[in-house]
Motif scaffolding. Sequence first.
Motif, PDB file in Angstrom:
ATOM      1  N   ASP A 400       0.818  -1.217   0.000  1.00 21.28           N
ATOM      2  CA  ASP A 400       0.000   0.000   0.000  1.00 21.28           C
ATOM      3  C   ASP A 400       0.851   1.266   0.000  1.00 21.28           C
ATOM      4  N   THR A 401       2.023   1.212   0.607  1.00 21.58           N
ATOM      5  CA  THR A 401       2.948   2.340   0.633  1.00 21.58           C
ATOM      6  C   THR A 401       4.348   1.822   0.353  1.00 21.58           C
ATOM      7  N   ALA A 402       5.279   2.738   0.122  1.00 22.44           N
ATOM      8  CA  ALA A 402       6.672   2.330  -0.103  1.00 22.44           C
ATOM      9  C   ALA A 402       7.355   1.900   1.183  1.00 22.44           C
ATOM     10  N   PHE A 403       6.759   2.192   2.337  1.00 18.04           N
ATOM     11  CA  PHE A 403       7.293   1.705   3.613  1.00 18.04           C
ATOM     12  C   PHE A 403       7.029   0.208   3.676  1.00 18.04           C
ATOM     13  N   VAL A 404       8.099  -0.582   3.634  1.00 21.94           N
ATOM     14  CA  VAL A 404       7.959  -2.011   3.360  1.00 21.94           C
ATOM     15  C   VAL A 404       7.818  -2.876   4.609  1.00 21.94           C
ATOM     16  N   HIS A 405       8.223  -2.374   5.776  1.00 18.93           N
ATOM     17  CA  HIS A 405       8.367  -3.256   6.945  1.00 18.93           C
ATOM     18  C   HIS A 405       7.059  -3.361   7.742  1.00 18.93           C
ATOM     19  N   ASP A 447      18.425 -16.798   7.178  1.00 15.85           N
ATOM     20  CA  ASP A 447      17.342 -16.196   6.404  1.00 15.85           C
ATOM     21  C   ASP A 447      16.486 -15.247   7.243  1.00 15.85           C
ATOM     22  N   TRP A 448      17.030 -14.769   8.368  1.00 16.19           N
ATOM     23  CA  TRP A 448      16.275 -13.864   9.246  1.00 16.19           C
ATOM     24  C   TRP A 448      15.956 -12.587   8.486  1.00 16.19           C
ATOM     25  N   ASP A 449      14.686 -12.269   8.345  1.00 15.34           N
ATOM     26  CA  ASP A 449      14.243 -11.178   7.470  1.00 15.34           C
ATOM     27  C   ASP A 449      14.163  -9.860   8.247  1.00 15.34           C
ATOM     28  N   TYR A 450      15.338  -9.353   8.648  1.00 16.33           N
ATOM     29  CA  TYR A 450      15.360  -8.101   9.399  1.00 16.33           C
ATOM     30  C   TYR A 450      15.533  -6.919   8.439  1.00 16.33           C
ATOM     31  N   TYR A 464      21.977  -1.221   2.135  1.00 17.96           N
ATOM     32  CA  TYR A 464      20.841  -0.371   2.475  1.00 17.96           C
ATOM     33  C   TYR A 464      19.640  -0.600   1.569  1.00 17.96           C
ATOM     34  N   GLN A 465      19.873  -0.958   0.282  1.00 20.33           N
ATOM     35  CA  GLN A 465      18.737  -1.168  -0.622  1.00 20.33           C
ATOM     36  C   GLN A 465      17.778  -2.211  -0.048  1.00 20.33           C
ATOM     37  N   THR A 466      18.359  -3.324   0.430  1.00 21.27           N
ATOM     38  CA  THR A 466      17.542  -4.403   0.983  1.00 21.27           C
ATOM     39  C   THR A 466      16.988  -4.034   2.343  1.00 21.27           C
ATOM     40  N   ARG A 467      17.830  -3.486   3.221  1.00 20.74           N
ATOM     41  CA  ARG A 467      17.411  -3.255   4.611  1.00 20.74           C
ATOM     42  C   ARG A 467      16.408  -2.116   4.732  1.00 20.74           C
ATOM     43  N   TYR A 468      16.537  -1.072   3.931  1.00 15.93           N
ATOM     44  CA  TYR A 468      15.606   0.049   4.002  1.00 15.93           C
ATOM     45  C   TYR A 468      14.350  -0.188   3.167  1.00 15.93           C
ATOM     46  N   TYR A 469      14.521  -0.684   1.953  1.00 15.65           N
ATOM     47  CA  TYR A 469      13.422  -0.681   0.993  1.00 15.65           C
ATOM     48  C   TYR A 469      12.935  -2.070   0.609  1.00 15.65           C
ATOM     49  N   GLY A 470      13.709  -3.108   0.914  1.00 13.97           N
ATOM     50  CA  GLY A 470      13.283  -4.479   0.681  1.00 13.97           C
ATOM     51  C   GLY A 470      12.793  -4.734  -0.728  1.00 13.97           C
ATOM     52  N   PRO A 485      15.533  11.818 -13.652  1.00 15.04           N
ATOM     53  CA  PRO A 485      16.578  11.042 -14.341  1.00 15.04           C
ATOM     54  C   PRO A 485      17.992  11.533 -14.080  1.00 15.04           C
ATOM     55  N   THR A 486      18.178  12.795 -13.737  1.00 12.06           N
ATOM     56  CA  THR A 486      19.523  13.307 -13.485  1.00 12.06           C
ATOM     57  C   THR A 486      19.899  13.291 -12.007  1.00 12.06           C
ATOM     58  N   GLY A 487      19.025  12.795 -11.166  1.00 12.47           N
ATOM     59  CA  GLY A 487      19.351  12.659  -9.752  1.00 12.47           C
ATOM     60  C   GLY A 487      19.455  13.966  -8.997  1.00 12.47           C
ATOM     61  N   VAL A 488      18.548  14.882  -9.263  1.00 16.15           N
ATOM     62  CA  VAL A 488      18.564  16.164  -8.567  1.00 16.15           C
ATOM     63  C   VAL A 488      18.382  15.965  -7.063  1.00 16.15           C
ATOM     64  N   PHE A 489      17.504  15.033  -6.693  1.00 18.41           N
ATOM     65  CA  PHE A 489      17.185  14.824  -5.288  1.00 18.41           C
ATOM     66  C   PHE A 489      17.888  13.605  -4.674  1.00 18.41           C
ATOM     67  N   ASN A 490      18.895  13.083  -5.363  1.00 12.89           N
ATOM     68  CA  ASN A 490      19.582  11.908  -4.821  1.00 12.89           C
ATOM     69  C   ASN A 490      20.249  12.182  -3.490  1.00 12.89           C
ATOM     70  N   PHE A 491      20.223  11.192  -2.629  1.00 12.72           N
ATOM     71  CA  PHE A 491      20.949  11.194  -1.381  1.00 12.72           C
ATOM     72  C   PHE A 491      21.958  10.038  -1.403  1.00 12.72           C
ATOM     73  N   PRO A 492      22.958  10.078  -0.541  1.00 15.45           N
ATOM     74  CA  PRO A 492      23.949   9.004  -0.526  1.00 15.45           C
ATOM     75  C   PRO A 492      23.336   7.624  -0.283  1.00 15.45           C
ATOM     76  N   VAL A 493      22.266   7.558   0.496  1.00 12.85           N
ATOM     77  CA  VAL A 493      21.592   6.289   0.715  1.00 12.85           C
ATOM     78  C   VAL A 493      20.126   6.423   0.348  1.00 12.85           C
ATOM     79  N   GLY A 494      19.886   7.036  -0.803  1.00 19.68           N
ATOM     80  CA  GLY A 494      18.532   7.177  -1.306  1.00 19.68           C
ATOM     81  C   GLY A 494      18.295   6.217  -2.446  1.00 19.68           C
TER      82      GLY A 494
END
Length: 497
Positions: A400-405, A447-450, A464-470, A485-494
Amino acid sequence: MLLQAATLSGLLLFSAASDLRDEFTFPAGPGVTAFFPGDPGYANASRAFNLRFTPDPVAVVYPETVEELADIVKIGNAHRLRVSARSGGHSYIANGLGGGNHSEALVIDMGKLTKIAVDPSTKTAVIETGNRLGDIALALNEYNFAMPHGTCPYVGLGGHAAYGGYGFTSRMWGLTLDNVLSINLVLANGTITKASKDVNSELFWAMRGAGPSMAIATSIEFSVYEAPASVIVFQYNWQLDVENAATALNTFQNFVVQPNLPPEFGAEIVLTRGAVEGNVSFGLTGAWHGDPNQLNGTVAPFLAAMPPLNAVTFTGGNWIESVEFLAGSTLNTSTAPDYTDTFYAKSLMTPQASPMNQAARTAFMNGLAHEGFVSNMSWFFQVELYGGANSKINSVATDDTAFVHRSSMFTIQFYASSFNNEPPYPDEGFKFLDDLVDGITSNSPADWDYGAYTNYMEDKLEDYQTRYYGSHYDRLLALKKEIDPTGVFNFPVGIDD
């Protein structure tokens, strides 16, 4: 050669700053307040909440209207700068200032966008994202309304609502982002638009869980709730050795999944330094939002399975009094300046289907009771109850949202500050927290899904891709490439590639 490269970099930054100053000045530009390197006020404007980071942005700009903000984004885009919106500035890794120690960011401070409009008939509120949580609580309380959010009054709404937004009412009302109805925003190309379940629905999905990587939210429409008639803040405390502390955490795991646990019960386990080496200070802290006469009966099964208490306190009052008590300070953020700290933080979201086993719990408590006791660091750890029976957080479908956990039992926040909260941050602080988290994960099934919680974002999380966004990462990345497409709003762990 290195000196020449550094000199060239400095000249380029100086040139960019000079060009930007001209473009921000009226009548050529929007005529907004802006601080550049060397200006009086720049050091304060560019100071991170976490003093472990010393970002050096190209400029910090303060728009007063959405149109001005859109113009600033267009200027930053034209100069190929990273553009970062700062709501409250409490990002643990200085994301609102571009992330880490980056110097190429154009920072848009949302502090002048602070309107709040409440509609009592629909129980909704439109809140601009320059507002802090304390001020929002006060404004809603004028209408006898409330919404779920964290306890720190200085946290800004923008990041809090974009990445989650947990509070002691979240088992009852959901996360902050679960109550978002629509979002007014500015895209990377400067377009002013809106997102809701009916308009730009894919962007609406992404903004609730990964918002800062996609667009700048200027105001958000929320569902709000009638404030509880009374609230009891409870604080139970034990001094436990390693074995008993590990058992106590398991007792809490078993307690919260009992089918009759009310959603009005919001709680966390607070772990701090023990009175003697080998012990852990083990506290159960939270807020009860139901019938005051039912709190003791609700907690009784947990207390019956625990060792004798060392201390217990109850603080009763109305809704806004409880919010202020938990904040530990005034809710009106205009009366005193925000504070800073020098710290390292990590997080761990544990799956409800596979609670922490004995080996993981023992390793965790052993680290606190021994390494934690002798450490010069100031530290605390919070085992925040997200799940358990009847949790609104877990009742929301994963997609329902991008918040995956959505199947988490706990979010554990690991937080350690340097001596006197001042730089430099010692190496032992990194090792202490890294070892604690590794002690839990390495003693858990392969296989602990933390996961990890994006509002406690860290700079040393490799996967971080897996742990934050799964499972949502690929979908988020596809949208990111489409709208920015040019990453104007990119963050180091975004959301990037």
